[in-house]
Design a protein around this motif. Structure first.
Motif, PDB file in Angstrom:
ATOM      1  N   GLU A 120     -17.380   4.265   8.795  1.00 49.54           N
ATOM      2  CA  GLU A 120     -17.643   3.550  10.046  1.00 49.54           C
ATOM      3  C   GLU A 120     -16.648   3.956  11.137  1.00 49.54           C
ATOM      4  OE1 GLU A 120     -20.129   1.791  10.980  1.00 49.54           O
ATOM      5  OE2 GLU A 120     -21.154   1.770   9.045  1.00 49.54           O
ATOM      6  N   ARG A 121     -15.411   4.179  10.722  1.00 44.26           N
ATOM      7  CA  ARG A 121     -14.419   4.626  11.711  1.00 44.26           C
ATOM      8  C   ARG A 121     -14.796   5.993  12.274  1.00 44.26           C
ATOM      9  NH1 ARG A 121      -9.667   7.542  11.093  1.00 44.26           N
ATOM     10  NH2 ARG A 121      -9.704   7.312   8.820  1.00 44.26           N
ATOM     11  N   GLU A 122     -15.192   6.906  11.411  1.00 39.83           N
ATOM     12  CA  GLU A 122     -15.585   8.237  11.879  1.00 39.83           C
ATOM     13  C   GLU A 122     -16.839   8.174  12.745  1.00 39.83           C
ATOM     14  OE1 GLU A 122     -15.838  11.247   8.920  1.00 39.83           O
ATOM     15  OE2 GLU A 122     -13.838  10.852   8.087  1.00 39.83           O
ATOM     16  N   LEU A 123     -17.826   7.383  12.312  1.00 38.70           N
ATOM     17  CA  LEU A 123     -19.054   7.262  13.101  1.00 38.70           C
ATOM     18  C   LEU A 123     -18.773   6.663  14.473  1.00 38.70           C
ATOM     19  CD1 LEU A 123     -21.622   6.041  10.412  1.00 38.70           C
ATOM     20  CD2 LEU A 123     -21.580   8.261  11.557  1.00 38.70           C
ATOM     21  N   SER A 124     -17.830   5.715  14.520  1.00 39.09           N
ATOM     22  CA  SER A 124     -17.471   5.095  15.803  1.00 39.09           C
ATOM     23  C   SER A 124     -16.938   6.137  16.779  1.00 39.09           C
ATOM     24  CB  SER A 124     -16.429   4.008  15.566  1.00 39.09           C
ATOM     25  OG  SER A 124     -15.970   3.491  16.806  1.00 39.09           O
ATOM     26  N   VAL A 125     -16.067   7.032  16.283  1.00 37.03           N
ATOM     27  CA  VAL A 125     -15.511   8.077  17.143  1.00 37.03           C
ATOM     28  C   VAL A 125     -16.594   9.066  17.557  1.00 37.03           C
ATOM     29  CG1 VAL A 125     -13.882   9.998  17.247  1.00 37.03           C
ATOM     30  CG2 VAL A 125     -13.200   7.843  16.170  1.00 37.03           C
ATOM     31  N   ILE A 126     -17.400   9.479  16.591  1.00 43.24           N
ATOM     32  CA  ILE A 126     -18.471  10.455  16.866  1.00 43.24           C
ATOM     33  C   ILE A 126     -19.432   9.902  17.904  1.00 43.24           C
ATOM     34  CG2 ILE A 126     -20.506  11.570  15.852  1.00 43.24           C
ATOM     35  CD1 ILE A 126     -18.819  11.791  13.228  1.00 43.24           C
TER      36      ILE A 126
ATOM     37  N   PRO B 142     -26.664  29.136  -0.639  1.00 37.61           N
ATOM     38  CA  PRO B 142     -25.353  28.475  -0.718  1.00 37.61           C
ATOM     39  C   PRO B 142     -24.721  28.339   0.667  1.00 37.61           C
ATOM     40  CG  PRO B 142     -25.540  30.191  -2.387  1.00 37.61           C
ATOM     41  CD  PRO B 142     -26.712  30.356  -1.461  1.00 37.61           C
ATOM     42  N   ALA B 143     -24.112  27.181   0.916  1.00 36.92           N
ATOM     43  CA  ALA B 143     -23.463  26.936   2.205  1.00 36.92           C
ATOM     44  C   ALA B 143     -22.317  25.968   2.025  1.00 36.92           C
ATOM     45  CB  ALA B 143     -24.475  26.384   3.214  1.00 36.92           C
ATOM     46  N   THR B 144     -21.257  26.154   2.800  1.00 34.89           N
ATOM     47  CA  THR B 144     -20.142  25.204   2.785  1.00 34.89           C
ATOM     48  C   THR B 144     -19.351  25.296   4.082  1.00 34.89           C
ATOM     49  OG1 THR B 144     -18.202  24.440   1.561  1.00 34.89           O
ATOM     50  CG2 THR B 144     -18.516  26.827   1.698  1.00 34.89           C
ATOM     51  N   ALA B 145     -18.835  24.156   4.510  1.00 35.43           N
ATOM     52  CA  ALA B 145     -17.966  24.121   5.690  1.00 35.43           C
ATOM     53  C   ALA B 145     -16.553  24.489   5.285  1.00 35.43           C
ATOM     54  CB  ALA B 145     -17.988  22.736   6.316  1.00 35.43           C
ATOM     55  N   ARG B 146     -15.775  24.948   6.251  1.00 33.08           N
ATOM     56  CA  ARG B 146     -14.358  25.221   6.033  1.00 33.08           C
ATOM     57  C   ARG B 146     -13.607  24.797   7.283  1.00 33.08           C
ATOM     58  NH1 ARG B 146     -13.640  30.001   8.973  1.00 33.08           N
ATOM     59  NH2 ARG B 146     -15.517  31.276   9.154  1.00 33.08           N
ATOM     60  N   GLY B 147     -12.304  24.784   7.196  1.00 31.55           N
ATOM     61  CA  GLY B 147     -11.503  24.383   8.343  1.00 31.55           C
ATOM     62  C   GLY B 147     -11.339  22.878   8.424  1.00 31.55           C
ATOM     63  N   SER B 148     -11.015  22.393   9.614  1.00 31.81           N
ATOM     64  CA  SER B 148     -10.680  20.978   9.784  1.00 31.81           C
ATOM     65  C   SER B 148     -11.860  20.049   9.558  1.00 31.81           C
ATOM     66  CB  SER B 148     -10.104  20.744  11.187  1.00 31.81           C
ATOM     67  OG  SER B 148     -11.063  21.095  12.178  1.00 31.81           O
ATOM     68  N   GLY B 149     -13.095  20.572   9.669  1.00 34.87           N
ATOM     69  CA  GLY B 149     -14.278  19.750   9.434  1.00 34.87           C
ATOM     70  C   GLY B 149     -14.345  19.179   8.033  1.00 34.87           C
ATOM     71  N   VAL B 150     -13.660  19.821   7.088  1.00 34.06           N
ATOM     72  CA  VAL B 150     -13.637  19.329   5.712  1.00 34.06           C
ATOM     73  C   VAL B 150     -12.931  17.978   5.632  1.00 34.06           C
ATOM     74  CG1 VAL B 150     -12.855  19.891   3.359  1.00 34.06           C
ATOM     75  CG2 VAL B 150     -13.723  21.691   4.838  1.00 34.06           C
ATOM     76  N   GLY B 151     -12.157  17.637   6.638  1.00 35.44           N
ATOM     77  CA  GLY B 151     -11.462  16.355   6.661  1.00 35.44           C
ATOM     78  C   GLY B 151     -12.342  15.189   7.076  1.00 35.44           C
ATOM     79  N   ALA B 152     -13.603  15.424   7.369  1.00 39.44           N
ATOM     80  CA  ALA B 152     -14.515  14.361   7.813  1.00 39.44           C
ATOM     81  C   ALA B 152     -15.417  13.936   6.664  1.00 39.44           C
ATOM     82  CB  ALA B 152     -15.360  14.847   8.984  1.00 39.44           C
ATOM     83  N   ILE B 153     -15.429  12.642   6.373  1.00 34.35           N
ATOM     84  CA  ILE B 153     -16.320  12.150   5.327  1.00 34.35           C
ATOM     85  C   ILE B 153     -17.770  12.262   5.768  1.00 34.35           C
ATOM     86  CG2 ILE B 153     -16.441   9.696   5.979  1.00 34.35           C
ATOM     87  CD1 ILE B 153     -16.032   9.096   2.933  1.00 34.35           C
ATOM     88  N   VAL B 154     -18.007  12.272   7.081  1.00 32.55           N
ATOM     89  CA  VAL B 154     -19.358  12.491   7.598  1.00 32.55           C
ATOM     90  C   VAL B 154     -19.863  13.871   7.159  1.00 32.55           C
ATOM     91  CG1 VAL B 154     -20.712  12.858   9.700  1.00 32.55           C
ATOM     92  CG2 VAL B 154     -19.154  10.910   9.549  1.00 32.55           C
ATOM     93  N   CYS B 155     -19.022  14.879   7.227  1.00 31.85           N
ATOM     94  CA  CYS B 155     -19.423  16.220   6.785  1.00 31.85           C
ATOM     95  C   CYS B 155     -19.711  16.238   5.284  1.00 31.85           C
ATOM     96  CB  CYS B 155     -18.335  17.242   7.122  1.00 31.85           C
ATOM     97  SG  CYS B 155     -18.173  17.568   8.887  1.00 31.85           S
ATOM     98  N   TYR B 156     -18.906  15.504   4.532  1.00 33.09           N
ATOM     99  CA  TYR B 156     -19.129  15.408   3.086  1.00 33.09           C
ATOM    100  C   TYR B 156     -20.455  14.708   2.811  1.00 33.09           C
ATOM    101  CZ  TYR B 156     -18.018  14.360  -1.839  1.00 33.09           C
ATOM    102  OH  TYR B 156     -18.032  14.264  -3.217  1.00 33.09           O
ATOM    103  N   ALA B 157     -20.744  13.638   3.557  1.00 27.78           N
ATOM    104  CA  ALA B 157     -21.980  12.881   3.361  1.00 27.78           C
ATOM    105  C   ALA B 157     -23.216  13.712   3.682  1.00 27.78           C
ATOM    106  CB  ALA B 157     -21.954  11.627   4.231  1.00 27.78           C
TER     107      ALA B 157
END
Length: 565
Positions: free
Chosen positions: A352-358, A383-398
């Protein structure tokens, strides 16, 4: 007692006579221009001029960099383009079509002109490329509004008519050249000027005489330019070596292509007036033209495509729905993250915190676009995967963009996106190299082929490459060139200056061996300049409209992929 005040004379500060360079090549005139944008802009300031144009051969690669740096230096940026224009159709091919290609100088007067120049430069590369990116008169008739036209250098159609007429001893050369000038004048009106140059070359002198006669005959205004290919007079040899690198010839080859003379530098206003005695109005007119240019580009505005949803669903609602669905799938077998079939409080609070910022920053649509093409890749087994700072977002994981739980590994969302920074999110996603093209095709089908392009890049002359190229151009023995190159550290970003400071053996060779010193001196001046165009290994740009509305487009020679210039 009377105190006598000394008689102090106020110095008279002489302002430079009015002149602006309207025909300049940066290093984006690939392996032809030897001027960096930084150096061009700085020398313009040093010479006391208040405006500058760049007119690279057949491309707008340097336009944005030039615009930003000129503005920052207090210089009025005039974005231009030395076009290759065919007297026939841009779609024509064959030896005759190649012989009918000439040069023409075009300058943006305003925002409309810039948009039209983007159209011209894109069409030249995408439709008219035949040895060179070519426009034709049909395109000029469509896209001339907001553009200033100078008749061009000695390779222009106008000057070729003047030169061929004079060399043949005919009396009607003015009539022949007048037909060309008349067509352009009818199209551009008071935005058309007869361009004259004097770089100390005989062919220019002949063309200049004819141009003056023609301008007087037709009542058209003259404009003096300098065809600048390098910044300072002493850079002439450097540019000559660059031409050798471009053509693959050695410098001692007397039959190779080279510039006539060594005066294609960024002259001071005083030097320009000295070069055109009796034609001072043509020199001063450059300032008059520059003063009419008012170009304010809208930078920083985002033009994201819109992810289409049902009218009753907002991007924020859809993103929240996908995130909860994805996290329930991700943590289905993880009792600590999904106790009793419900997401743990730590997960919900983080999401919810991440979604609020987004949502506050207005990027829900962006995440849906990324989710969509990654979801397509998952469905078709890519096959696909993110790298970099985006990996720190649970939204990206979801959303299955990344595959690392940021909670378990203590990764910070704020490194990726922070409401105190108004930067757009940057999610780097790697796809399987063999099927990456399938994902690009999907994106083109969804958002429109004209709305998608790969991003063009420039391979620059790095330290080691510059030494090798210069060594070949100077015909130095290969073992000597390899000896010098081997002394330059291989780590990324190393410069020749840094290598000299770091490697004692290289310093000693440079100090004691004139051949080594010659190679290194040339290489240092060429280091960092653009060598050729390439395609970014990963980046793709997607817009809400056809990209030609925003950026010039082109192709890498020999490839069909459309890239940004």
């Amino acid at each position: 007692m009377m105190i006598q005040t000394p008689n102090i004379e106020t110095p008279i500060i002489q302002r430079p006579r009015p002149f602006v360079h309207l025909h300049c090549h940066s290093h984006y005139s690939l392996l032809d221009g030897a001027s960096s944008i930084n150096k061009l802009v700085q020398r313009t300031v040093d010479h006391g001029m208040n405006a500058l144009a760049i007119t690279d051969h057949g491309n707008l690669h340097g336009a944005l960099e030039f615009y930003k740096k000129a503005k920052a230096a207090g210089i009025n940026p005039i974005i231009g383009y030395e076009a290759y224009i065919t007297s026939g159709s841009r779609f024509a091919r064959g030896s005759e079509a190649r012989d009918q290609t000439y040069h023409l100088t075009l300058l943006c007067k305003n925002q409309t002109g810039f948009k039209n120049l983007i159209r011209l430069a894109s069409a030249a590369s995408l439709e008219g490329f035949y040895f060179k990116p070519r426009i034709d008169k049909e395109l000029l008739e469509r896209y001339n509004e907001g553009l200033i036209c100078l008749s061009g250098c000695v390779s222009s159609e106008l000057n070729q008519r003047l030169l061929s007429g004079k060399s043949g001893g005919t009396e009607d050369y003015l009539r022949s050249a007048g037909e060309v000038a008349g067509w352009f004048h009818k199209l551009f009106g008071n935005r058309y000027f007869i361009e004259i140059m004097n770089n100390g070359v005989e062919i220019q002198r002949i063309a200049l005489e004819g141009s003056v006669d023609l301008a007087n005959h037709l009542g058209l205004p003259l404009i003096a330019t300098s065809d600048c290919h390098y910044v300072d007079a002493e850079d002439a040899d450097v540019q000559d070596v660059m031409l050798c690198i471009n053509t693959g010839h050695i410098r001692m080859d007397t039959k190779r292509m080279k510039m006539d003379g060594n005066q294609y530098f960024l002259r001071t206003p005083q030097e320009m007036y000295a070069k055109f005695p009796g034609l001072e109005d043509a020199v001063a007119r450059s300032q008059e033209i520059a003063d009419t240019v008012e170009l304010d580009l809208e930078l920083g505005k985002r033009h994201f495509p819109v992810f289409k949803l049902a009218a009753t669903t907002s991007p924020e609602q859809k993103l929240r729905e996908l995130c909860y669905q994805g996290l329930n799938e991700r943590y289905a077998d993880d009792e600590s993250m999904r106790p009793n079939g419900e997401l743990a409080e730590v997960v919900v609070q983080r999401l919810e915190r991440e979604l609020s910022v987004i949502n506050k920053l207005g990027f829900a649509n962006y995440f849906l676009i990324c989710w969509d093409f990654v979801d397509h890749a998952r469905r078709v087994g890519i096959p696909a995967t993110a790298r970099g700072s985006g990996v720190g977002a649970i939204v990206c994981y979801a959303l299955y963009l990344s595959h690392v739980c940021p909670i378990k590994y203590g990764l910070l969302f704020e490194r990726f996106l922070d409401e105190n920074r108004l930067e757009a999110p940057d999610i780097d996603i790697d796809f399987c190299q063999e099927r990456r093209g399938d994902v690009i095709r999907y994106v083109k089908e969804k958002y429109g082929d004209e709305n998608v392009a790969q991003i063009g890049t420039f391979n620059t002359l790095a330290a080691r490459a510059a030494i090798k190229d210069v060594g070949r151009a100077l015909n130095f023995p290969l073992f000597r060139v390899n000896q010098i190159t081997s002394l330059v550290p291989t780590r990324p970003g190393i410069t020749l200056k840094g290598a000299m400071e770091e490697v004692e053996e290289l310093r000693e060779l440079y100090k004691n061996d004139p051949e080594v010193r010659e190679i290194v001196d040339y290489a240092k001046k060429l280091e960092g300049l653009a060598r050729n165009i390439g395609t970014h290994a990963a980046a793709v740009v997607i817009g809400d409209k056809p990209l030609i509305e925003y950026v010039p487009l082109g192709r890498v020679s020999g490839k069909e992929d459309v890239i940004t210039q």
